[in-house]
Every structure is written in structure tokens, then in C-alpha cells.
Design an enzyme around this catalytic site. Structure first.
Site, mmCIF file in Angstrom:
data_model
loop_
_atom_site.group_PDB
_atom_site.id
_atom_site.type_symbol
_atom_site.label_atom_id
_atom_site.label_comp_id
_atom_site.label_asym_id
_atom_site.label_seq_id
_atom_site.Cartn_x
_atom_site.Cartn_y
_atom_site.Cartn_z
ATOM 1 C CB SER A 81 -13.367 -13.515 -49.578
ATOM 2 O OG SER A 81 -12.390 -14.476 -49.278
ATOM 3 C CG ASP A 116 -11.029 -14.232 -65.237
ATOM 4 O OD1 ASP A 116 -11.456 -13.107 -65.545
ATOM 5 O OD2 ASP A 116 -10.110 -14.407 -64.406
ATOM 6 C CE LYS A 137 -10.674 -11.391 -46.735
ATOM 7 N NZ LYS A 137 -10.233 -12.704 -47.215
#
Length: 515
Positions: free
Chosen positions: A257, A268, A282
Site C-alpha cells: 500500500s 519511477d 496492494k
């Protein structure tokens, strides 16, 4: 809805035995929500306080972690600075009574309710302490406990700091920010952010923690749901602390999460190198909705997407097999995305680290010593016999001290079966079932002699890893959680790999696609 209500009324009126309407209705609610995902939950009024603790990290109590050790409720960790710590409770103390209530026959929820309570109220614990002839009575005053999101930060080497982030409750970002500033003042030129085992928490804290290492204004995460209000782009709103400090982020299969948002965002933007195992996967966002009678519904309202555009949700709960089991997103349907520097990453299966470190598996003997509580019990004995040890980073058991441990084990039960022993037992059963046992009995007996373990020799064969576990458990007795963590620095494969990467500038840049 009419059928459901009518059915409940009919059963409640005519069923042959007395039933509990509350139990029956709760079962119906749980069964209904179980057709969705594990994160959509009904929270009745009597569970609200537990839910509040999960989201805020705060509760009224003693600041102590207890657990079952050999059938007895035992202190596992007094949280530094709180009532249990100030009253001098030791790891290994066995709690016999809470006030006048004997607790050994009670379950974890019942014990928790006895220990927790309104701040300012007193509670008397009767404890059995190793080395004491009689039980001790200790009076403690409950207080407001705030569980730290960052239970530890410190220096791994002269110029590499580490921040261990265990939760994303309120103030998590402030704790990470304060830790980073303090580490830099202590000389940290590089940093490790440890998110292993972090189950996640508040989305807002994940955004603010990412912002500590990323420029103001960059997109951190996008949420997309059925309701238009949940289609939002969340950006970094604050001035960062440091956008240049080289960093490694540690993740594991149980990092989930919000922990995956932070690690995925760092990946990223090629802001740091991810080390460890593929994360849990998740990518779902929950919100709470108020219901009648002070109850709540925690419901999945959106999926989140990190800056590359990928969603890392690993399980598709909207599609299930004929047994009703939800399906994982197959590799064939995972889409490729790119990081800022053009490195290829994929959706649909958690966050894959840049550098994978294979999880370490302890030998059977080590697992047996841990599971049977013998490592724990010997650390208690050691603590009773030694008033102090060197710093956790430097502490090592000598060969003589390890020999004392081996002698202490004599006569204690730590037997176990290896995988090959269990396989051989199955082979024998199959041979007997097929009536071939007598024909292969001689070969099987010869094989038995070769593979059956000698548990005493196993202790010496796996001395190094047993020592590592024992040293960490002993260090915990003197320096609490920080001691256990620091004692593991030189044995932790993830940390060792992160240090190697941060100390090798060429490799660090290569991992981030900068070459």
C-alpha cells in the site's frame, strides 16, 4: 433487500433454538463483504478504538508489547519512555495477573482490553521475573501512547544513515523528516529508507514522505475510482528536505500500500535504488463511511497509479475462479511502463526492486530454537547474569560464551524434522501401503542412517547463524528495539547490498539508468 430483511425476521422468529441476532447479522455482513476484497470491512462500535489506533498510532495504555511464550503471557518489548519502561518491566517478564484477574487462560483481545484504558488510571501487574523467588507487584499509570512510525534511525557506517519506517499513521512524514535532518547533522551523506514489512496506512503520509525526497510540484500518485471525486492527482505540496542525497529503499514481500507508493515513486523518478524483494501488490485505496450506531464501513473507493502510469495491484478481486478464489494478474497482461530515465517497469504485480536480494532462510535447527523459545529464554538468562554488554553494533558472543549456550541446551527439547526426513517418512508410508516395504526395507534403513540429523552436531554446524540470532536477542535486552536492529547490521543481506551500492558511485548511477 426486502427478501433479506424478511428472511432474517422469519429465522429469528421461528428457528428451533435461540439465536443471537447480532451474531447472525454480523455473519451476513461479513459474508457479503467477503465477495469483494479483504480491505472492505465493517467496523462495529466495539472495534472502533482498535481502528483508531491503527490510523493514529495512539491509544491509552502502558506502552508494552506482550505475547505468548510457552503458554505464558510474556513481555516482549517495553516501549521506551512509556509506563512499562518507566516502571522497569523487562523483556521476559511473565505477567500472571492484571489487577486481580489471572490472565493465562485469556486470549489476546481479552488481555489487550485489560492492559489498555483511560490515561491516568492505575493498573497493578503481578509478574514472575527470572531470578526472583517470589512474584513482583508493579503499579503502573496508563498514559496516552503514540506508537512511533520510525522506531529507529541511526548510522550504519560513518556516512550512511538508515531510517526504519514501520507504519504510515499520522505524523509519519514528520518523523521521517526529523530523522533525515538529524542524520545529516550527524554526518550522513547517503541514506537507506527501510520499508520492509511496512503494511502501509494513510495515503496523505505517503505523499508527504515522497515529497521529502522529491521537488515541490511533482506528481506523486493518481487515484481513479467509480465516483468522480476520487479521480485526483496528488502532487508534492511542500519544499523537500533533500532531492540529491543518494538513497536506497529496502522493500520486502510484505511491504504494501503506502509503502509501495513511496518505493514506486522513488523508482519511477529514478530518485533511489530499490533493494530487496518484490512488494506485496496492494494498489487499492480505502475510505471510511459512517454508519448507524457509531459503526463504520471501510470501503475500497479507488485504485492508485504512480507517476509512470502503472497500477501495482497484484490481485484482480473482480474475477474469481470456480472455487471463488480471486485471480492474480497474469504475466501476459502486465503492461510495460518507463521511469524518468527510460528504465522499463511493469504494472500488476507489486514493485519489483532494482536489485533483488534473495530472502535468507534459516536452517531447521535455528528455526526450532526460535520457535521453541530457547533463544528468547537464554537471552533472559544471559541478561540476568550480565549487568552490561558492549554497544549493540560491537557486541559478539565469544566461543566460550557460545559453548555455555550449547551446554545450557542439554536436556531441552529442540528436536525437529528436516524436509528430507519428512519426505522419507512419506516414502515409508507409501511403501507400506503398496506392500513393498519389506522389499526395500534394507535400503531405507541405510538411507535413514545417512540422513537422520544429529541435533547436537547441527548446533555447531550452524553456529554462525545461531550466534547472529542470539546476539540480536541479547542486544535487545540491553538496548531494546534499537539494540536488536543495530546488532543485525553486519548480518542483514539487504542492508549490506544497499551499503555496497551507495558506496559504489558507478554502480549506483548504472542501476538508475544514468550511464
Amino acid at each position: 433487500m426486502k427478501i433479506f430483511t424478511k428472511l432474517f425476521q422469519e429465522v429469528n422468529t421461528y428457528y428451533v433454538d435461540e439465536i443471537s441476532p447480532t451474531t447472525m447479522m454480523n455473519a451476513g455482513i461479513e459474508a457479503m463483504l467477503n465477495t469483494l476484497d479483504p480491505y472492505t470491512n465493517y467496523i462495529p462500535e466495539d472495534k472502533i478504538e482498535d481502528y483508531r489506533t491503527m490510523t493514529t498510532g495512539e491509544y491509552g495504555g502502558l506502552g508494552v508489547v506482550v505475547g505468548n511464550r510457552n503458554g505464558q503471557v510474556t513481555v516482549l518489548m517495553p516501549n521506551e519512555g512509556y509506563a512499562a519502561f518507566k516502571a522497569g518491566l523487562h523483556i521476559g517478564d511473565k505477567i500472571i495477573k492484571v489487577d486481580d484477574v489471572e490472565i493465562n487462560e485469556k486470549n489476546a483481545d481479552e488481555i489487550s482490553k485489560l492492559l489498555k484504558g483511560q490515561a491516568g488510571t492505575d493498573v497493578v501487574l503481578t509478574i514472575d521475573r527470572f531470578g526472583e523467588e517470589k512474584p513482583l507487584q508493579v503499579t503502573l499509570t496508563r498514559e496516552k501512547i503514540h506508537l512511533k512510525n520510525v522506531p529507529y534511525y541511526g548510522m550504519v557506517t560513518d556516512d550512511i544513515g538508515i531510517i526504519q519506517l514501520k507504519d504510515f499513521t499520522r505524523k509519519a512524514s514528520k518523523e521521517v523528516k526529523d530523522a533525515l535532518i538529524d542524520l545529516k547533522e550527524k554526518g550522513a551523506k547517503k541514506v537507506i529508507l527501510d520499508l520492509r514489512g511496512n503494511p502501509g496506512g494513510l495515503l496523505s503520509e505517503a505523499i508527504d514522505i515522497s515529497n521529502i525526497f522529491l521537488p515541490k510540484g511533482v506528481e506523486v500518485v493518481t487515484t481513479k475510482g467509480k465516483i468522480e471525486d476520487w479521480n485526483r492527482s496528488h502532487r508534492a505540496l511542500n519544499n523537500p528536505i533533500d532531492t540529491d542525497i543518494p538513497m536506497a529503499v529496502l522493500i520486502s514481500r510484505s511491504s504494501a500500500s503506502a509503502a509501495e507508493i513511496v518505493s514506486g515513486v522513488i523508482q519511477d523518478y529514478d530518485r533511489g535504488v530499490l533493494v530487496g524483494e518484490r512488494s506485496f501488490g496492494k494498489g487499492l485505496v480505502q475510505a471510511t463511511r459512517p454508519l448507524e450506531y457509531n459503526s463504520k464501513l471501510k470501503v475500497t473507493v479507488a485504485k492508485y497509479y504512480i507517476p509512470s502510469g502503472r497500477c501495482i495491484q497484484a490481485i484482480d478481486y473482480s474475477h474469481r475462479d470456480e472455487m471463488g478464489k480471486p485471480e492474480e494478474v497474469p504475466d501476459s497482461l502486465r503492461m510495460a511502463f518507463e521511469t524518468k530515465n527510460g528504465r522499463v517497469v511493469y504494472d500488476g504485480g507489486g514493485v519489483l526492486p532494482d536489485v533483488t536480494v534473495k530472502g535468507f532462510n534459516y536452517a531447521q535447527i535455528t528455526r526450532s530454537l526460535i520457535s521453541k523459545g530457547l533463544i528468547f529464554d537464554y537471552a533472559t538468562t544471559f541478561h540476568h547474569e550480565h549487568t552490561s554488554i558492549s554497544s549493540a553494533k560491537q557486541f559478539e558472543l565469544s566461543d566460550t560464551e557460545f559453548e555455555k549456550f550449547v551446554n545450557w541446551l542439554k536436556g531441552k527439547d529442540y528436536d525437529y524434522k528436516t524436509k528430507i526426513e519428512r519426505s522419507l517418512a512419506k516414502l515409508i508410508d507409501s511403501a507400506k501401503e503398496d506392500k513393498y516395504y519389506n522389499e526395500v526395507k534394507t535400503e531405507i534403513e541405510d538411507l535413514k542412517k545417512k540422513i537422520y540429523h544429529n541435533k547436537e552436531s547441527d548446533v555447531m554446524n550452524f553456529k554462525d547463524e545461531i550466534k547472529e540470532v542470539l546476539e540480536a536477542e541479547i542486544a535487545k535486552r540491553y538496548y531494546l528495539e534499537a539494540g536488536e536492529i543495530e546488532a543485525s547490521f553486519d548480518d542483514d543481506e539487504d542492508i549490506k547490498e544497499a551499503v555496497e551500492i551507495l558506496n559504489n558511485d558507478a554502480r549506483y548511477k548504472k542501476e538508475l539508468g544514468q550511464n
